[in-house]
Design a protein around this motif. Sequence first.
Motif, PDB file in Angstrom:
ATOM      1  N   VAL A  34       1.461  15.349  -2.747  1.00  0.00           N
ATOM      2  CA  VAL A  34       2.791  14.798  -2.516  1.00  0.00           C
ATOM      3  C   VAL A  34       3.006  13.631  -3.489  1.00  0.00           C
ATOM      4  N   PRO A  35       4.131  13.591  -4.199  1.00  0.00           N
ATOM      5  CA  PRO A  35       4.369  12.468  -5.117  1.00  0.00           C
ATOM      6  C   PRO A  35       4.513  11.159  -4.352  1.00  0.00           C
ATOM      7  N   VAL A  36       3.743  10.180  -4.736  1.00  0.00           N
ATOM      8  CA  VAL A  36       3.680   8.938  -3.959  1.00  0.00           C
ATOM      9  C   VAL A  36       5.012   8.196  -3.971  1.00  0.00           C
ATOM     10  N   ARG A  37       5.808   8.406  -5.012  1.00  0.00           N
ATOM     11  CA  ARG A  37       7.142   7.800  -5.083  1.00  0.00           C
ATOM     12  C   ARG A  37       8.227   8.870  -4.938  1.00  0.00           C
ATOM     13  N   GLY A  38       7.910   9.914  -4.201  1.00  0.00           N
ATOM     14  CA  GLY A  38       8.820  11.043  -4.057  1.00  0.00           C
ATOM     15  C   GLY A  38      10.071  10.729  -3.262  1.00  0.00           C
ATOM     16  N   ARG A  39      11.095  11.528  -3.495  1.00  0.00           N
ATOM     17  CA  ARG A  39      12.351  11.403  -2.771  1.00  0.00           C
ATOM     18  C   ARG A  39      12.381  12.398  -1.617  1.00  0.00           C
ATOM     19  N   PHE A  40      13.180  12.098  -0.620  1.00  0.00           N
ATOM     20  CA  PHE A  40      13.258  12.942   0.570  1.00  0.00           C
ATOM     21  C   PHE A  40      14.619  12.746   1.223  1.00  0.00           C
ATOM     22  N   ARG A  41      15.008  13.713   2.037  1.00  0.00           N
ATOM     23  CA  ARG A  41      16.249  13.590   2.795  1.00  0.00           C
ATOM     24  C   ARG A  41      16.007  12.624   3.957  1.00  0.00           C
ATOM     25  N   TRP A  65       0.855  -1.195   0.000  1.00  0.00           N
ATOM     26  CA  TRP A  65       0.000   0.000   0.000  1.00  0.00           C
ATOM     27  C   TRP A  65       0.881   1.232   0.000  1.00  0.00           C
ATOM     28  N   ARG A  66       0.549   2.190  -0.847  1.00  0.00           N
ATOM     29  CA  ARG A  66       1.235   3.479  -0.846  1.00  0.00           C
ATOM     30  C   ARG A  66       0.197   4.571  -0.696  1.00  0.00           C
ATOM     31  N   GLY A  67       0.515   5.574   0.098  1.00  0.00           N
ATOM     32  CA  GLY A  67      -0.421   6.671   0.297  1.00  0.00           C
ATOM     33  C   GLY A  67       0.293   7.975   0.542  1.00  0.00           C
ATOM     34  N   THR A  68      -0.403   9.061   0.316  1.00  0.00           N
ATOM     35  CA  THR A  68       0.123  10.377   0.626  1.00  0.00           C
ATOM     36  C   THR A  68      -0.975  11.209   1.264  1.00  0.00           C
ATOM     37  N   SER A  69      -0.556  12.294   1.900  1.00  0.00           N
ATOM     38  CA  SER A  69      -1.499  13.235   2.494  1.00  0.00           C
ATOM     39  C   SER A  69      -0.846  14.608   2.500  1.00  0.00           C
ATOM     40  N   GLY A  70      -1.662  15.653   2.538  1.00  0.00           N
ATOM     41  CA  GLY A  70      -1.133  16.997   2.527  1.00  0.00           C
ATOM     42  C   GLY A  70      -0.746  17.430   1.129  1.00  0.00           C
ATOM     43  N   VAL A  71       0.130  18.418   1.051  1.00  0.00           N
ATOM     44  CA  VAL A  71       0.527  18.968  -0.249  1.00  0.00           C
ATOM     45  C   VAL A  71       2.035  18.895  -0.410  1.00  0.00           C
ATOM     46  N   ALA A  72       2.470  18.901  -1.673  1.00  0.00           N
ATOM     47  CA  ALA A  72       3.893  18.835  -1.974  1.00  0.00           C
ATOM     48  C   ALA A  72       4.582  20.174  -1.783  1.00  0.00           C
ATOM     49  N   GLU A  73       3.804  21.260  -1.862  1.00  0.00           N
ATOM     50  CA  GLU A  73       4.398  22.591  -1.769  1.00  0.00           C
ATOM     51  C   GLU A  73       3.370  23.557  -1.205  1.00  0.00           C
ATOM     52  N   LEU A  74       3.794  24.351  -0.236  1.00  0.00           N
ATOM     53  CA  LEU A  74       2.895  25.341   0.327  1.00  0.00           C
ATOM     54  C   LEU A  74       2.419  26.318  -0.752  1.00  0.00           C
ATOM     55  N   GLY A  75       1.143  26.710  -0.665  1.00  0.00           N
ATOM     56  CA  GLY A  75       0.586  27.630  -1.641  1.00  0.00           C
ATOM     57  C   GLY A  75       0.074  26.955  -2.885  1.00  0.00           C
ATOM     58  N   SER A  76       0.149  25.620  -2.925  1.00  0.00           N
ATOM     59  CA  SER A  76      -0.349  24.868  -4.079  1.00  0.00           C
ATOM     60  C   SER A  76      -1.280  23.769  -3.592  1.00  0.00           C
ATOM     61  N   THR A  77      -1.968  23.161  -4.520  1.00  0.00           N
ATOM     62  CA  THR A  77      -2.796  21.988  -4.204  1.00  0.00           C
ATOM     63  C   THR A  77      -2.154  20.723  -4.757  1.00  0.00           C
ATOM     64  N   ARG A  78      -0.918  20.826  -5.198  1.00  0.00           N
ATOM     65  CA  ARG A  78      -0.240  19.683  -5.797  1.00  0.00           C
ATOM     66  C   ARG A  78      -0.019  18.602  -4.753  1.00  0.00           C
ATOM     67  N   ARG A 137      20.560  19.917  -4.499  1.00  0.00           N
ATOM     68  CA  ARG A 137      19.271  19.566  -5.097  1.00  0.00           C
ATOM     69  C   ARG A 137      18.815  18.165  -4.709  1.00  0.00           C
ATOM     70  N   ILE A 138      17.498  17.980  -4.729  1.00  0.00           N
ATOM     71  CA  ILE A 138      16.900  16.645  -4.654  1.00  0.00           C
ATOM     72  C   ILE A 138      16.392  16.341  -6.054  1.00  0.00           C
ATOM     73  N   ARG A 139      17.025  15.433  -6.715  1.00  0.00           N
ATOM     74  CA  ARG A 139      16.652  15.129  -8.096  1.00  0.00           C
ATOM     75  C   ARG A 139      15.425  14.228  -8.127  1.00  0.00           C
ATOM     76  N   GLY A 140      14.615  14.383  -9.161  1.00  0.00           N
ATOM     77  CA  GLY A 140      13.422  13.569  -9.291  1.00  0.00           C
ATOM     78  C   GLY A 140      12.266  14.164  -8.511  1.00  0.00           C
ATOM     79  N   PRO A 141      11.091  13.532  -8.570  1.00  0.00           N
ATOM     80  CA  PRO A 141       9.923  14.057  -7.847  1.00  0.00           C
ATOM     81  C   PRO A 141      10.157  14.061  -6.347  1.00  0.00           C
ATOM     82  N   HIS A 142       9.687  15.130  -5.679  1.00  0.00           N
ATOM     83  CA  HIS A 142       9.887  15.228  -4.234  1.00  0.00           C
ATOM     84  C   HIS A 142       8.982  16.307  -3.660  1.00  0.00           C
ATOM     85  N   PRO A 143       8.587  16.163  -2.407  1.00  0.00           N
ATOM     86  CA  PRO A 143       7.888  17.255  -1.734  1.00  0.00           C
ATOM     87  C   PRO A 143       8.891  18.325  -1.308  1.00  0.00           C
ATOM     88  N   HIS A 144       8.406  19.548  -1.182  1.00  0.00           N
ATOM     89  CA  HIS A 144       9.243  20.626  -0.666  1.00  0.00           C
ATOM     90  C   HIS A 144       9.314  20.529   0.857  1.00  0.00           C
TER      91      HIS A 144
END
Length: 368
Positions: free
Chosen positions: A77-84, A62-75, A231-238
Amino acid sequence: MRHLHRAVVAATTGVALLAAPAAAATAPEEQHRVALQERLDEVVGAGAVGALAEVRDERGRWRGTSGVAELGSTRPVPVRGRFRAGSITKTFVATVVLQLVDEGRLRLGDAVARWLPGVVPDGRRITLRHLLNHTSGLHDVVETLPMPPQQEFYDNRWRTWTAAELVSRAVEHPPTFRPPGSAFDYSSTGYLLLGQVVEEATDRPWGREVERRILRPLRLHGTSVPGASPRIRGPHPHGYVPGGDGLLDYTEMNPSVMGAGGEMISTTRDLDRFFAALLGGRLLPDHLLDQMQTQGVAGGRPYGLGLAWRDTSCGVRVYGNDGDALAYQSWSFTSADGERQATLALTPDFGGDPDDAVDAFLDEAFCG
């Protein structure tokens, strides 16, 4: 960097939901997935801009996301996003150290002074084992670094740090206890030193050894050791830190300040794959994996040689690690039998403390 999320900063965020892909499921299975999404939404509600998670068990993935990828947007969070991944880096570094032990190139009883003479006080009494399980007594370098809202923190955003600089800052402070091995005190300083020891033993940067020994063999294509690359390459939340009157986008920053203690970037899939391989015996022989899972000192945190564990509400013990990388926080755990896994990453909003909600999510993942 640990506990930075406990700072309280006024912030307003929007929340959007992205459910896991639909699939045919039995009623109990569907209830479990619904519960996972609810728990993930609660994580965001407790103090995050966005979150993503992956859970694997006998019912599938199961994969899930919640919230937004970037403040001020409705985009979303990428479900396969990268993160620190923060201190989850430590488990990768520990694995490389133990592989070198298995090859006879290092010994757990080696004194730090053997490999890094004159670098740390009492270096002839502090061993690699002490560094791995946080029983060295060395002052934590993180406590010497400026943090928001100090201006020096923002001024250092693009600064490239060396491990030697960071270790020097730490050892200016007296040890937190003596003798080495007598107590537990979490210290990223030890892992900066371990990165240097790996480089001395192999004549290659510690990050290259992680890539050569772990990332490439396991095909962890979403995981990287960025060095000084911001940089964080590839899809990622801010990711954000407290700044000004709200939150400052801190997605791009020079991660060398974390070094071998926490600079790696990864994905939920890759962390699950890494911990499955580690606990499944693909990376280390049994006797070293057993030592990795052995608590370093009585009364300390449940932490062995670069590997932590926790007992869930249903009594299932799970192994892995968690990480705090300023603008990103993450948790990745696997059951001892490898049958259940859960990885969660979030971008904190510093308006609350999501730890209890994260615990509830992990309980649902392993006990639901």
